[in-house]
Design a protein around this motif. Structure first.
Motif, PDB file in Angstrom:
ATOM      1  N   UNK B  99       0.484  -1.196   0.378  1.00  0.00           N
ATOM      2  CA  UNK B  99       0.041   0.128   0.334  1.00  0.00           C
ATOM      3  C   UNK B  99       0.930   1.566  -0.219  1.00  0.00           C
ATOM      4  N   UNK B 100       1.920   1.231   0.662  1.00  0.00           N
ATOM      5  CA  UNK B 100       2.804   2.194   1.088  1.00  0.00           C
ATOM      6  C   UNK B 100       3.476   2.907  -0.234  1.00  0.00           C
ATOM      7  N   UNK B 101       3.879   1.478  -0.189  1.00  0.00           N
ATOM      8  CA  UNK B 101       4.876   2.051  -1.398  1.00  0.00           C
ATOM      9  C   UNK B 101       4.111   1.842  -3.156  1.00  0.00           C
ATOM     10  N   UNK B 102       3.566   1.374  -3.452  1.00  0.00           N
ATOM     11  CA  UNK B 102       2.004   1.482  -4.983  1.00  0.00           C
ATOM     12  C   UNK B 102       1.785   3.107  -4.215  1.00  0.00           C
ATOM     13  N   UNK B 145      -3.589   6.471   5.692  1.00  0.00           N
ATOM     14  CA  UNK B 145      -2.318   6.202   6.868  1.00  0.00           C
ATOM     15  C   UNK B 145      -2.808   7.235   8.468  1.00  0.00           C
ATOM     16  N   UNK B 146      -2.696   8.172   8.158  1.00  0.00           N
ATOM     17  CA  UNK B 146      -3.292   9.174   9.370  1.00  0.00           C
ATOM     18  C   UNK B 146      -4.018   8.088  10.200  1.00  0.00           C
ATOM     19  N   UNK B 147      -5.036   7.705   9.621  1.00  0.00           N
ATOM     20  CA  UNK B 147      -6.495   7.731  10.308  1.00  0.00           C
ATOM     21  C   UNK B 147      -5.804   6.193  10.651  1.00  0.00           C
ATOM     22  N   UNK B 148      -4.826   5.143   9.973  1.00  0.00           N
ATOM     23  CA  UNK B 148      -4.334   4.109  10.460  1.00  0.00           C
ATOM     24  C   UNK B 148      -3.785   3.551  11.493  1.00  0.00           C
ATOM     25  N   UNK B 149      -2.447   5.194  11.622  1.00  0.00           N
ATOM     26  CA  UNK B 149      -1.698   5.824  12.578  1.00  0.00           C
ATOM     27  C   UNK B 149      -2.003   5.548  14.224  1.00  0.00           C
ATOM     28  N   UNK B 151      -4.661   4.909  15.684  1.00  0.00           N
ATOM     29  CA  UNK B 151      -4.367   3.855  16.832  1.00  0.00           C
ATOM     30  C   UNK B 151      -2.897   2.299  16.656  1.00  0.00           C
ATOM     31  N   UNK B 152      -2.273   2.581  15.687  1.00  0.00           N
ATOM     32  CA  UNK B 152      -0.999   1.607  15.779  1.00  0.00           C
ATOM     33  C   UNK B 152       0.513   2.395  15.699  1.00  0.00           C
ATOM     34  N   UNK B 153       1.361   2.007  16.387  1.00  0.00           N
ATOM     35  CA  UNK B 153       2.121   2.505  16.609  1.00  0.00           C
ATOM     36  C   UNK B 153       3.007   3.093  15.126  1.00  0.00           C
ATOM     37  N   UNK B 154       3.507   1.736  14.708  1.00  0.00           N
ATOM     38  CA  UNK B 154       4.042   1.546  13.164  1.00  0.00           C
ATOM     39  C   UNK B 154       2.902   1.260  12.010  1.00  0.00           C
ATOM     40  N   UNK B 155       3.284   1.179  10.777  1.00  0.00           N
ATOM     41  CA  UNK B 155       2.661   1.285   9.782  1.00  0.00           C
ATOM     42  C   UNK B 155       2.008  -0.055  10.015  1.00  0.00           C
ATOM     43  N   UNK B 156       2.835  -1.557  10.409  1.00  0.00           N
ATOM     44  CA  UNK B 156       1.889  -2.244   9.701  1.00  0.00           C
ATOM     45  C   UNK B 156       1.181  -2.723  11.254  1.00  0.00           C
ATOM     46  N   UNK B 157       1.443  -1.907  12.521  1.00  0.00           N
ATOM     47  CA  UNK B 157       1.093  -2.543  13.537  1.00  0.00           C
ATOM     48  C   UNK B 157       1.837  -1.815  14.719  1.00  0.00           C
ATOM     49  N   UNK B 158       1.825  -2.857  15.757  1.00  0.00           N
ATOM     50  CA  UNK B 158       2.798  -2.665  16.778  1.00  0.00           C
ATOM     51  C   UNK B 158       3.906  -3.055  15.934  1.00  0.00           C
ATOM     52  N   UNK B 159       4.353  -2.779  15.190  1.00  0.00           N
ATOM     53  CA  UNK B 159       6.773  -3.896  15.612  1.00  0.00           C
ATOM     54  C   UNK B 159       6.770  -2.512  13.718  1.00  0.00           C
ATOM     55  N   UNK B 160       7.737  -2.129  14.289  1.00  0.00           N
ATOM     56  CA  UNK B 160       8.703  -1.641  13.309  1.00  0.00           C
ATOM     57  C   UNK B 160       8.570  -2.573  12.307  1.00  0.00           C
ATOM     58  N   UNK B 161       8.398  -2.065  10.841  1.00  0.00           N
ATOM     59  CA  UNK B 161       8.636  -3.338   9.687  1.00  0.00           C
ATOM     60  C   UNK B 161       9.236  -2.710   8.687  1.00  0.00           C
ATOM     61  N   UNK B 183      -1.014  20.505   7.387  1.00  0.00           N
ATOM     62  CA  UNK B 183      -0.678  20.145   9.118  1.00  0.00           C
ATOM     63  C   UNK B 183      -1.493  19.043   9.670  1.00  0.00           C
ATOM     64  N   UNK B 184      -3.145  18.454   8.557  1.00  0.00           N
ATOM     65  CA  UNK B 184      -3.736  18.188   9.874  1.00  0.00           C
ATOM     66  C   UNK B 184      -3.079  16.506  10.511  1.00  0.00           C
ATOM     67  N   UNK B 185      -2.129  16.007   9.439  1.00  0.00           N
ATOM     68  CA  UNK B 185      -2.073  14.399   9.329  1.00  0.00           C
ATOM     69  C   UNK B 185      -0.914  14.127  10.854  1.00  0.00           C
ATOM     70  N   UNK B 186      -1.806  14.242  11.822  1.00  0.00           N
ATOM     71  CA  UNK B 186      -0.582  14.474  12.991  1.00  0.00           C
ATOM     72  C   UNK B 186      -0.467  13.238  13.467  1.00  0.00           C
ATOM     73  N   UNK B 187      -0.882  11.945  13.127  1.00  0.00           N
ATOM     74  CA  UNK B 187      -0.847  11.105  13.801  1.00  0.00           C
ATOM     75  C   UNK B 187       0.267  10.683  13.177  1.00  0.00           C
ATOM     76  N   UNK B 188       1.158  10.879  11.712  1.00  0.00           N
ATOM     77  CA  UNK B 188       1.699  10.110  10.133  1.00  0.00           C
ATOM     78  C   UNK B 188       3.216  10.816  11.076  1.00  0.00           C
ATOM     79  N   UNK B 189       2.724  12.369  11.223  1.00  0.00           N
ATOM     80  CA  UNK B 189       3.692  13.046  11.997  1.00  0.00           C
ATOM     81  C   UNK B 189       4.575  12.339  12.803  1.00  0.00           C
TER      82      UNK B 189
END
Lengths: 203, 203
Positions: B99-102, B145-149, B151-161, B183-189
């Motif tokens: 998803x992030x790549x494409x 992605x912002x909405x997903x982050x 509730x998630x520490x990292x993109x694929x969930x709880x662990x860096x990947x 400015x509004x994508x605070x979780x991405x930031x």
């Protein structure tokens, strides 16, 4: 579990061929992409990116992206191995799967989406110049693939893999994308006949 | 073995960050992409697609495609796991990495290659309209992605990947691609600060 399926589009077909090669039967939920079903609430609430296929597990967990769905089943049912064996084998399948996806399937898809009149609501803005620019890119990669297949039975080497599935759906999409298969890629044609004759190609 | 490296471009950096996270030291062969070194005979004979990075093993075997190179090292050195654990974990990393790549990295790269004056020899034909069309696509994915982050520490969930690595190189490429981070994508930031502060980000 159930697989939200998108019919003849390349990515849904990729997942179905993979499942057929594995001998795995997953109930399909047909989605009519011609009627923009991939943008329905039913699909969007499962995949905000509004693409198919979408796999929903019994506990409601959703996996999207055809290659991710395939990898899920590869991990659960390792035989026959369609993502390669061993560190080098897996790396070479990943390399060829990505080459075929990024330099062939993506180009064929861009030619289709940016030129075909039926795609005007899908691809906004439709940029025919970009669609046309992708046709020679696809053909240039086909020459690289042809040279490689001179000495390899399948795209990633001696064994059928997910790279062949991506190649098959890409080449079968030449026709809707209005790309003419050149006569001189004889090794690609031999390979295409071989992979097309497998029962999974009908999936 | 040695890794033909392409400096600041996103894909070479992806491989270097991955290796840094794994704590693996591979001798680099620097290639000056600004001087079109990726189209030199040295690179072309190893990768006919003329892209970097390229990994050459001691026996001369070549692995190209940054994600394929990363997967090779993941198989050889499984810890820390950067492609996920278990069937579902691996599928979700693959899903988010794709998803992030494409939908982010590919869009940022297209905006850069089709608009930036320095890319006129790289991307033939350069189609500025296609470059511009990619900016809103990147921003639309950033909202998902912002909405997903949230509730998630990292993109694929709880662990860096590896999905975080792809996300980091994509977002750090906003500047050369002249895309303004909203400015509004605070979780991405918050996520971007966290992954940027890891020592691997300097690789």
């Amino acid at each position: 579990m159930k697989l939200y399926d998108g019919g003849r589009a390349p990515n849904p077909r990729r997942a179905r061929i993979f499942l057929a090669e594995k001998g795995i039967d997953v109930p399909l939920v047909p989605i009519d992409m011609g009627a923009m079903g991939h943008r329905s609430a039913e699909v969007t609430e499962r995949n905000p990116i509004q693409r198919l296929p979408v796999l929903e597990l019994d506990d409601g967990t959703v996996i999207t992206e055809s290659v991710a769905i395939c990898r899920y089943f590869e991990e659960l049912y390792p035989e026959p191995a369609l993502f390669g064996r061993g560190a080098l084998g897996k790396a070479l399948v990943e390399m060829w799967q990505r080459r075929v996806e990024l330099h062939l399937l993506a180009c064929v898809a861009a030619a289709f989406r940016h030129i075909h009149p039926a795609m005007i609501e899908w691809e906004v803005p439709q940029i025919p110049e970009w669609g046309e620019a992708n046709k020679p890119k696809a053909l240039a990669f086909l020459d690289i693939l042809d040279k490689h297949l001179e000495n390899n039975a399948f795209i990633a080497g001696g064994d059928y893999s997910i790279a062949d599935i991506t190649g098959l759906v890409a080449i079968d999409f030449f026709k809707p994308a209005r790309i003419q298969m050149p006569d001189h890629v004889t090794h690609v044609k031999r390979w295409h006949e071989a992979v097309s004759s497998r029962p999974s190609a009908k999936a």
